[in-house]
Design an enzyme around this catalytic site. Structure first.
Site, mmCIF file in Angstrom:
data_model
loop_
_atom_site.group_PDB
_atom_site.id
_atom_site.type_symbol
_atom_site.label_atom_id
_atom_site.label_comp_id
_atom_site.label_asym_id
_atom_site.label_seq_id
_atom_site.Cartn_x
_atom_site.Cartn_y
_atom_site.Cartn_z
ATOM 1 N N LYS A 80 0.369 -1.516 -4.219
ATOM 2 C CA LYS A 80 1.605 -2.289 -4.425
ATOM 3 C C LYS A 80 1.493 -3.039 -5.750
ATOM 4 O O LYS A 80 0.433 -3.612 -6.040
ATOM 5 C CB LYS A 80 1.808 -3.251 -3.254
ATOM 6 C CG LYS A 80 3.157 -3.960 -3.232
ATOM 7 C CD LYS A 80 3.315 -4.831 -1.976
ATOM 8 C CE LYS A 80 4.663 -5.507 -1.906
ATOM 9 N NZ LYS A 80 4.846 -6.330 -0.685
ATOM 10 N N SER A 155 9.238 -5.588 1.891
ATOM 11 C CA SER A 155 9.261 -5.445 0.457
ATOM 12 C C SER A 155 8.321 -4.361 -0.088
ATOM 13 O O SER A 155 8.483 -3.953 -1.228
ATOM 14 C CB SER A 155 8.860 -6.779 -0.183
ATOM 15 O OG SER A 155 7.504 -7.093 0.109
ATOM 16 N N SER A 179 6.668 -7.350 5.530
ATOM 17 C CA SER A 179 6.805 -6.411 4.415
ATOM 18 C C SER A 179 5.917 -5.176 4.459
ATOM 19 O O SER A 179 6.100 -4.275 3.658
ATOM 20 C CB SER A 179 6.540 -7.133 3.098
ATOM 21 O OG SER A 179 7.710 -7.760 2.682
HETATM 22 N N1 GLN Z 1 11.676 -9.667 4.259
HETATM 23 C C1 GLN Z 1 10.937 -10.879 4.185
HETATM 24 C C2 GLN Z 1 11.348 -11.673 2.975
HETATM 25 O O1 GLN Z 1 12.251 -11.276 2.327
HETATM 26 C C3 GLN Z 1 9.477 -10.600 4.203
HETATM 27 C C4 GLN Z 1 8.921 -10.293 2.870
HETATM 28 C C5 GLN Z 1 7.444 -10.059 2.893
HETATM 29 O O2 GLN Z 1 6.829 -9.917 3.941
HETATM 30 N N2 GLN Z 1 6.871 -10.087 1.716
HETATM 31 O O3 GLN Z 1 10.811 -12.690 2.670
#
Ligand code: GLN
Length: 487
Positions: A80, A155, A179
């Site tokens: 990532k 994400s 995410s």
């Molecule tokens: N969807 C969540 C957010 O927008 C989780 C993001 C994540 O786990 N990095 O914060």
């Protein structure tokens, strides 16, 4: 070559050890597939072809010399793009870091390097890991390999899509509120968030430090368990790192589930659940019963508050973490500022995208004097209450199951203009981050449109071995994980 790329990491590394294939061949195949596919998929921000091939060569030399090679040596992995790999760009999919080159390796990256795992490229993500659909990348959207008009989840959307499309065999993601698990479920693969403190975050670009964890993506539970073994362990560079020995999760994967108690989370199989997802969860319950597990209904009465709690704590922490991007020390700087204040303001205004700005503003507000007690402190207190719900549940059961998300992957653009609708996709995943417990998503079927459904499994802190066991037995009872996106 596609047949080779479709194999699991365990199978690929066996084939390398047995000299059926070379690591260089495998990495070349992965890079060729990325070059052929990624224009449509958008899973990679950049490729690191040279270092990947160099690593593969080292593996082949060792094999030729009859030396032992580490687990997964030679197996292509996508990193990532919020984790540092020395000499490569680490952008966090943000304009503000577009040209930032990592001066050092993250601890997880160093472990991959030490284990001779070739990193083929840096995977696309929502800017600074803020999002649930990967539409918040400053560079390009990621498309779901099962249907290019749908989101891959976020994400870590690039990490998940690359593994689902067999561009890479393994990937690392970060999970602050889901995410890793959400994109794993939308892309039909395995994704796992470890206990808070299991994996070092040194060299991960921080989003919300009390929640962030790095974890593995793979197409099988065994591969995910092995990759966690490789990346976990104590690290003095991360003050939250746990001083515990590295475990071998593979040894207990196939343990019998007879006598194990699994709790179905009542609040997460309630209204708002897509009918096909509900059906898949019910079928999973039947599978577990047939494996000898006892299924009981369990309540997490405060889980409904988890989104509200998270979006105060995560935004508060990110407003503080992202203060370092000031145009002076890292990345983008505005052209010709009149004075220092303008340099700060314009660099940030021009460098950050709209979702990141929204979160910085929300978080700054929640922490401001006069509002601190009403928001931040209250959210901290509520976090404890949600954690207590989990502790009470684990008094009764060994593991919990629930859907990973109430719905399957949605169309690109469907929620992009509605932040609240987007935040609601995290309802089933955030609780595990608040409580710091391990949680994972495993493929559990498909909806009527052929989109993958994920089953979420959660366990008490440090019970990864039990969780992988519960996941593995389920996986091996079905063919879901064998079906690979036809792209
Ligand atoms: N969807 C969540 C957010 O927008 C989780 C993001 C994540 O786990 N990095 O914060």
């Amino acid at each position: 070559m596609l047949e080779l790329l479709k194999k699991s990491a365990t199978e690929q590394s066996e084939a390398i050890k047995n000299k059926e294939i070379s690591a260089v061949e495998l990495v070349r195949a992965s890079l060729e597939r990325i070059n052929a596919l990624d224009e449509k998929l958008g899973a990679f921000n950049s490729l690191t072809e040279e270092t990947a091939l160099e690593t593969a060569k080292k593996v082949d030399e060792k094999v030729a010399n009859g030396e032992d090679i580490p687990l997964f040596a030679g197996v292509p992995l996508a990193l990532k793009d919020n984790m540092n790999l020395i000499g490569s760009k680490t952008t966090a999919s943000s304009k503000i870091l577009e040209n930032f080159v990592s001066p050092y390796n993250a601890t997880v990256t160093q472990k991959l390097v030490d284990n001779l795992i070739p990193i083929v490229g840096k995977a696309n993500l929502d800017e600074f890991a803020m999002g649930s659909s990967n539409e918040n990348s400053a560079f390009k959207k990621v498309h779901n390999p099962w249907n290019l008009n749908k989101v891959p989840g976020g994400s870590s959307g690039g990490s998940a899509a690359s593994v689902a499309a067999c561009e890479a065999t393994l990937a690392l993601g970060s999970d602050t509120g889901g995410s890793i698990r959400l994109p794993a479920s939308f892309c039909g693969i395995v994704g796992m968030k470890p206990t808070y403190g299991k994996v070092s975050r040194y060299g991960l670009i921080a989003f919300a430090s009390s929640l962030d964890q790095i974890g593995p993506f793979a197409r099988t539970v065994e591969d995910a368990a092995t990759l966690l073994e490789i990346i976990s362990g104590y690290d003095p560079h991360d003050s939250t790192s746990l001083k515990l020995p590295v475990e071998n999760y593979r040894a207990s994967l196939n343990n019998d589930l007879k006598g194990i108690k699994i709790g179905l989370v009542k609040e997460l199989v309630a209204e708002g659940l897509a009918p096909d997802v509900e059906k898949a969860v019910k079928q999973a319950v039947e599978t577990y019963k047939s494996l000898g597990a006892e299924i009981v209904e369990v309540s997490l009465p405060n889980i409904k508050h988890s989104i509200g709690i998270y979006y105060i704590l995560a935004t508060a922490e990110c407003s503080s973490n992202l203060a370092r991007f000031d145009g002076v020390r890292y990345g983008y700087r505005t052209a010709n500022p009149e004075n220092l204040m303008e340099l700060y303001c314009k660099s940030r205004a021009e460098g950050f995208g709209p979702e990141v700005k929204r979160r910085i503003m929300l978080g700054t507000y929640a922490l401001s004097s006069g509002y601190y007690d009403a928001y931040y402190k209250k959210a901290q207190q509520m976090r404890r209450i949600v954690t207590n719900d989990f502790l009470a549940a684990f008094e009764k059961v060994d593991a919990l199951i629930a859907p990973t998300c109430p719905n399957t992957a949605f169309d690109l653009g469907a929620k992009a203009e509605d932040p609240l609708a987007m935040y609601l996709t995290d309802i089933a995943t955030i609780g595990a981050n608040l409580a710091g417990i391990p949680a994972m998503s495993v493929p559990a079927g498909f909806d009527a449109d052929g989109m993958p459904i994920g089953l979420q499994i959660m366990a008490p802190q440090l019970q990864e071995a039990k969780m992988f066991n519960v996941a593995y037995k389920f996986e091996q009872s079905h063919d879901y994980y064998k079906k690979i996106a036809n792209i």
